[in-house]
Design an enzyme around this catalytic site. Sequence first.
Site, mmCIF file in Angstrom:
data_model
loop_
_atom_site.group_PDB
_atom_site.id
_atom_site.type_symbol
_atom_site.label_atom_id
_atom_site.label_comp_id
_atom_site.label_asym_id
_atom_site.label_seq_id
_atom_site.Cartn_x
_atom_site.Cartn_y
_atom_site.Cartn_z
ATOM 1 N N ASP A 146 -6.766 11.660 -6.142
ATOM 2 C CA ASP A 146 -7.006 10.214 -6.188
ATOM 3 C C ASP A 146 -8.324 9.953 -6.907
ATOM 4 O O ASP A 146 -9.342 10.578 -6.588
ATOM 5 C CB ASP A 146 -7.087 9.637 -4.770
ATOM 6 C CG ASP A 146 -5.739 9.642 -4.061
ATOM 7 O OD1 ASP A 146 -4.725 9.989 -4.705
ATOM 8 O OD2 ASP A 146 -5.703 9.325 -2.860
ATOM 9 N N ASP A 157 5.322 1.888 0.235
ATOM 10 C CA ASP A 157 4.204 1.957 1.176
ATOM 11 C C ASP A 157 4.545 1.077 2.371
ATOM 12 O O ASP A 157 4.715 -0.141 2.227
ATOM 13 C CB ASP A 157 2.918 1.478 0.504
ATOM 14 C CG ASP A 157 2.533 2.362 -0.687
ATOM 15 O OD1 ASP A 157 2.880 3.551 -0.674
ATOM 16 O OD2 ASP A 157 1.907 1.849 -1.633
#
Length: 239
Positions: free
Chosen positions: A8, A129
């Site tokens: 990330d 998500d």
Amino acid sequence: MIVIPAVDILGGKCVRLLRGDPKKSKVYYENPTEAAKLLEEQGAELIHLIDLDAALGSGENMETIKNLLKNISVKVQIGGGIRSLEKADALLKMGAYRVIFGTAAVKNPRLVQQAVRKHGSESVAVAIDEKDDKVAVHGWKNRSEIDYLDLSRSFEEMGVGALIFTPISVDGTLEGPRIEKTVKLVETVNVPVIASGGVASVEDLVALTGTGVEGVVVGTALYEKKFTLKEALEAVKGC
């Protein structure tokens, strides 16, 4: 089942967030390419790269991503702030194996259709998500009223190559994956599902092999040295 380590990027650095909160970030590598190279050396066959700045609408890390892709040979799937066909095109042209649509997929499903038609199913994934059985958007800041299973079905019909499922209540927490929710999704769709979020041990990985997922994204557990990528790959070998 494959183990997919995560890289990330926030502010040009390799970080991990707690439950998607950029205020709760921890830097692990100043240079994300260094992290990716190490993961490649340790046996990764696919890396999960997210541009957090782009996902949060606070900037982007295209040059950093370009440099990373130039310096490794392992496949990389990339997500975070992909809100146009042009950006998806650019990332694939740079060498991304697959692009991941998140918020844009919810707000503009036609964009996903266009990407599948142009680049083929294998090159396109959608991030699902989940929070309280609903889909979260805008870097997880907002919860929609769309059921995560209903949304998954609609993207299956569009022909996406994979769904990347993250229950955000456990992401970055090392609290263990949400097996029940993952099983529900795998049973609902035929498209490959990649699980993400909460993995804390090789036992969690072994448990996920029984859900029917194609792969598992692992981030914080690797960076916090709960186990090595080699140990993870050994644990799921043959599953």
